[in-house]
Design a protein around this motif. Sequence first.
Motif, PDB file in Angstrom:
ATOM      1  N   SER A 188      40.375  27.459  74.828  1.00 18.25           N
ATOM      2  CA  SER A 188      39.986  28.419  75.617  1.00 18.25           C
ATOM      3  C   SER A 188      40.765  29.896  75.476  1.00 18.25           C
ATOM      4  O   SER A 188      41.696  30.046  74.948  1.00 18.25           O
ATOM      5  CB  SER A 188      40.507  27.986  76.937  1.00 18.25           C
ATOM      6  OG  SER A 188      41.815  27.967  77.314  1.00 18.25           O
ATOM      7  N   LEU A 189      39.945  30.811  76.048  1.00 22.47           N
ATOM      8  CA  LEU A 189      40.470  32.149  76.494  1.00 22.47           C
ATOM      9  C   LEU A 189      41.990  32.304  76.745  1.00 22.47           C
ATOM     10  O   LEU A 189      42.804  32.850  76.097  1.00 22.47           O
ATOM     11  CB  LEU A 189      39.577  33.127  77.041  1.00 22.47           C
ATOM     12  CG  LEU A 189      38.342  33.894  76.167  1.00 22.47           C
ATOM     13  CD1 LEU A 189      37.629  34.403  77.331  1.00 22.47           C
ATOM     14  CD2 LEU A 189      39.102  34.896  75.329  1.00 22.47           C
ATOM     15  N   ALA A 198      31.768  35.799  75.101  1.00 23.37           N
ATOM     16  CA  ALA A 198      32.880  35.672  75.986  1.00 23.37           C
ATOM     17  C   ALA A 198      34.334  36.633  75.393  1.00 23.37           C
ATOM     18  O   ALA A 198      34.600  37.097  76.183  1.00 23.37           O
ATOM     19  CB  ALA A 198      33.403  34.274  76.274  1.00 23.37           C
ATOM     20  N   GLY A 199      34.331  36.480  74.199  1.00 29.92           N
ATOM     21  CA  GLY A 199      35.354  37.119  73.722  1.00 29.92           C
ATOM     22  C   GLY A 199      35.265  38.965  73.856  1.00 29.92           C
ATOM     23  O   GLY A 199      36.249  39.535  74.161  1.00 29.92           O
ATOM     24  N   ARG A 200      33.849  38.949  73.370  1.00 32.72           N
ATOM     25  CA  ARG A 200      33.649  40.557  73.775  1.00 32.72           C
ATOM     26  C   ARG A 200      33.900  40.925  75.096  1.00 32.72           C
ATOM     27  O   ARG A 200      34.367  42.251  75.297  1.00 32.72           O
ATOM     28  CB  ARG A 200      32.043  40.900  73.237  1.00 32.72           C
ATOM     29  CG  ARG A 200      32.172  41.082  71.593  1.00 32.72           C
ATOM     30  CD  ARG A 200      30.894  41.745  71.108  1.00 32.72           C
ATOM     31  NE  ARG A 200      29.768  41.125  71.596  1.00 32.72           N
ATOM     32  CZ  ARG A 200      29.198  39.854  71.032  1.00 32.72           C
ATOM     33  NH1 ARG A 200      29.539  39.554  70.056  1.00 32.72           N
ATOM     34  NH2 ARG A 200      28.067  39.226  71.500  1.00 32.72           N
ATOM     35  N   ALA A 201      33.430  40.235  75.944  1.00 34.81           N
ATOM     36  CA  ALA A 201      33.660  40.605  77.512  1.00 34.81           C
ATOM     37  C   ALA A 201      35.010  40.905  78.004  1.00 34.81           C
ATOM     38  O   ALA A 201      35.284  41.490  78.506  1.00 34.81           O
ATOM     39  CB  ALA A 201      32.723  39.517  78.056  1.00 34.81           C
ATOM     40  N   PHE A 227      40.842  38.554  65.232  1.00 37.41           N
ATOM     41  CA  PHE A 227      40.386  36.946  65.018  1.00 37.41           C
ATOM     42  C   PHE A 227      40.241  36.313  66.311  1.00 37.41           C
ATOM     43  O   PHE A 227      39.726  35.100  66.244  1.00 37.41           O
ATOM     44  CB  PHE A 227      41.060  36.718  63.965  1.00 37.41           C
ATOM     45  CG  PHE A 227      41.075  37.215  62.437  1.00 37.41           C
ATOM     46  CD1 PHE A 227      39.896  37.806  62.339  1.00 37.41           C
ATOM     47  CD2 PHE A 227      42.254  37.259  61.596  1.00 37.41           C
ATOM     48  CE1 PHE A 227      39.713  38.491  61.073  1.00 37.41           C
ATOM     49  CE2 PHE A 227      42.097  37.968  60.346  1.00 37.41           C
ATOM     50  CZ  PHE A 227      40.636  38.658  59.957  1.00 37.41           C
ATOM     51  N   MET A 228      41.661  36.595  67.087  1.00 42.09           N
ATOM     52  CA  MET A 228      41.743  35.673  67.992  1.00 42.09           C
ATOM     53  C   MET A 228      40.637  35.721  69.036  1.00 42.09           C
ATOM     54  O   MET A 228      40.248  34.747  69.624  1.00 42.09           O
ATOM     55  CB  MET A 228      43.043  36.119  68.904  1.00 42.09           C
ATOM     56  CG  MET A 228      43.636  34.965  69.448  1.00 42.09           C
ATOM     57  SD  MET A 228      43.875  33.475  68.961  1.00 42.09           S
ATOM     58  CE  MET A 228      45.844  33.374  68.678  1.00 42.09           C
ATOM     59  N   TYR A 229      40.103  36.773  69.333  1.00 42.21           N
ATOM     60  CA  TYR A 229      38.990  36.718  70.234  1.00 42.21           C
ATOM     61  C   TYR A 229      37.386  36.907  69.890  1.00 42.21           C
ATOM     62  O   TYR A 229      36.483  36.500  70.655  1.00 42.21           O
ATOM     63  CB  TYR A 229      39.200  37.898  71.220  1.00 42.21           C
ATOM     64  CG  TYR A 229      40.381  37.822  72.046  1.00 42.21           C
ATOM     65  CD1 TYR A 229      40.395  36.832  72.975  1.00 42.21           C
ATOM     66  CD2 TYR A 229      41.697  38.688  71.808  1.00 42.21           C
ATOM     67  CE1 TYR A 229      41.541  36.879  73.697  1.00 42.21           C
ATOM     68  CE2 TYR A 229      42.714  38.465  72.438  1.00 42.21           C
ATOM     69  CZ  TYR A 229      42.879  37.585  73.587  1.00 42.21           C
ATOM     70  OH  TYR A 229      43.791  37.537  73.970  1.00 42.21           O
ATOM     71  N   ALA A 230      37.313  37.140  68.323  1.00 46.70           N
ATOM     72  CA  ALA A 230      36.021  37.279  67.953  1.00 46.70           C
ATOM     73  C   ALA A 230      35.491  36.104  67.928  1.00 46.70           C
ATOM     74  O   ALA A 230      33.787  35.778  67.984  1.00 46.70           O
ATOM     75  CB  ALA A 230      36.139  37.764  66.494  1.00 46.70           C
TER      76      ALA A 230
END
Lengths: 287, 316
Positions: free
Chosen positions: A68-69, A157-160, A149-152
């Motif tokens: 999860s984020l 959702a990662g971009r947001a 890498f962690m959010y891409a």
Amino acid sequence: MSTIPSIREFFREAPWQLWTAQVFAVVRIELKKSLWMRRSVWIYLVAFAPAFAVGLHALNSPMGRNCSLGEDTAILAGIFQLFYLRLGIFFGCMGLFTWLFRGEVVEKSLHYYFLAPLRREVLVAGKFLSGVLASVLIFGLSVLLSFTFMYAHFGAAGRAFIFDGPGLGHLTAYLGVTLLACVGYGSLFLALSLVVKNPILPGIFVLCWETFHAVLPSLLQKFSVMFYLKQLCPVSIPSEGILALFTVVAEPVSPWIAVPGLLTLCVAILVFACARIRRTEISYLAD
Amino acid sequence: MSNLNNRVVFENVSKFYGEVLGVNRVNLSLPPGVTSLVGPNGSGKTTLMNLMTGLVRPTQGTVSVLGFTADQPEEFFRHVGYCTQFDSFPKGVTGYEFIYQNLTLRGITKQEAHRLTCEALERLGMTEAASRKVAGYSKGMRQRIRLAQAIAHHPTVMVLDEPLNGLDPMARAEAIALFEALGREGLHVIISSHVLHEVDKISDQVVLMSYGYVVAEGQIHGVRNEVKEHPMQILVRCGHPSRLAARLFSQDHVVEARLNGDGKGILVRTRDAGQFYQLLNRIVVEEDFALEAVTPADDDVNSLYQYLIGASGGRV
């Protein structure tokens, strides 16, 4: 009584333009050496190892599957505080900054600088700046890659999280702390290399000091680079068990004190380094 | 001592490395021209040069070069160029980069640094090898590139520690010619060398060192005159050497008159060269002697070295 006017006169009369040109000339020479020397390979390996690990994690969890984020944000915070700050940047700066002068002595080439029409303080400034640029370039890039890498792999959702949430703020803070860590540890190791021939033992002492500073008296804590850096990290990591030793902030201070406090400490260390280099003589045989 | 701003001055300078003596109580005032520092290994020549250029600090006393000290590096190193004995270079540089990088530290423009680099390379015959890494150079080439770097900024004081080491005979001759020319231009060229007969040819003055002390200094002829315990040797080439020898023997100041191997001259040892020359003039005029040549036989650096530093060395 005439101290202040004489200081004022010094600042007015000093050849700032020449000194700036000389600092940049030193930076050009040293940056090339720091970034491309063969003995820097391990620094690159240490710096990019976490980015590689985070990259593998991202490949293993496409579109945020199995994670999860929130979890990944905590993991990144852990990697940053426990690996980057305490090991990667610490040892990377030790390798880069101690070699700035020590390397010249080992290779018997320091006298070329000492025979140039260059104030030794200007030489310290140029070498320090080149070390900061090299270390920030290496570790900043690694932090940036780890963050990407962690959010891409979370896709939209990662971009947001990055562009509409707190992500960009976290990244800025991580990069800022990376810069301050390089400045802090850099000044410390540069000065250390002018005092001792082998920086390993003092390096271990500094590592212990930085690691266990939280248990020191309040006044002594302020002589630790980590004391200031910890306060500036954007995400806290759980302070439970043995980890508490590394993560707990015993005496919180605001960033408005932490940043100037760290910079003041660095300036004091660099002033010491300048005083030291002024007295340095060339005697390679003794080394 | 009239114009200290045109001299290299040591005032009561001592340097100790811990308990080891580097140089002791050195007082020197070197005028422009070629000055040779002569002495055996460990006599303090390199220490003296390092003191001159601020690489080491005196334990006691002061050193100034043209009125500047190494604490004013911007001015000082504009005038001073030092080719040290350290055969080492920054890692990975080419011959061109070695000189160019050092020039950029002077705050000059890139174009000017490039021009001076090319000029220095040309002067030492290193243009063709300039783009190669210094690590691949021969010893002689490394010596020449260091010389080129030391003179690239047109210093007025050049300090050269064993500059002829590693050079082949041709390069040696060229380097000596270069030093001689620079000395004639009124520059300070301070050289230490073991090759005495080569520095002898070009030296305007000499500083003899032994065990950290300056044993003698000044113009070679003047120093030689001061060495009283070794009578001056003068070679006289003439047609009737035995007749001349008999005539000379009657003089108190003539210690020895020995027939030369080829039988066409005598080697005279005298305690007073001035009186000897007057006497010789008188003999030539009164007795109609035909002289071919009269030359001092031990008025050189090599002889001074032997007399002052060799086994029976003394102090002036």
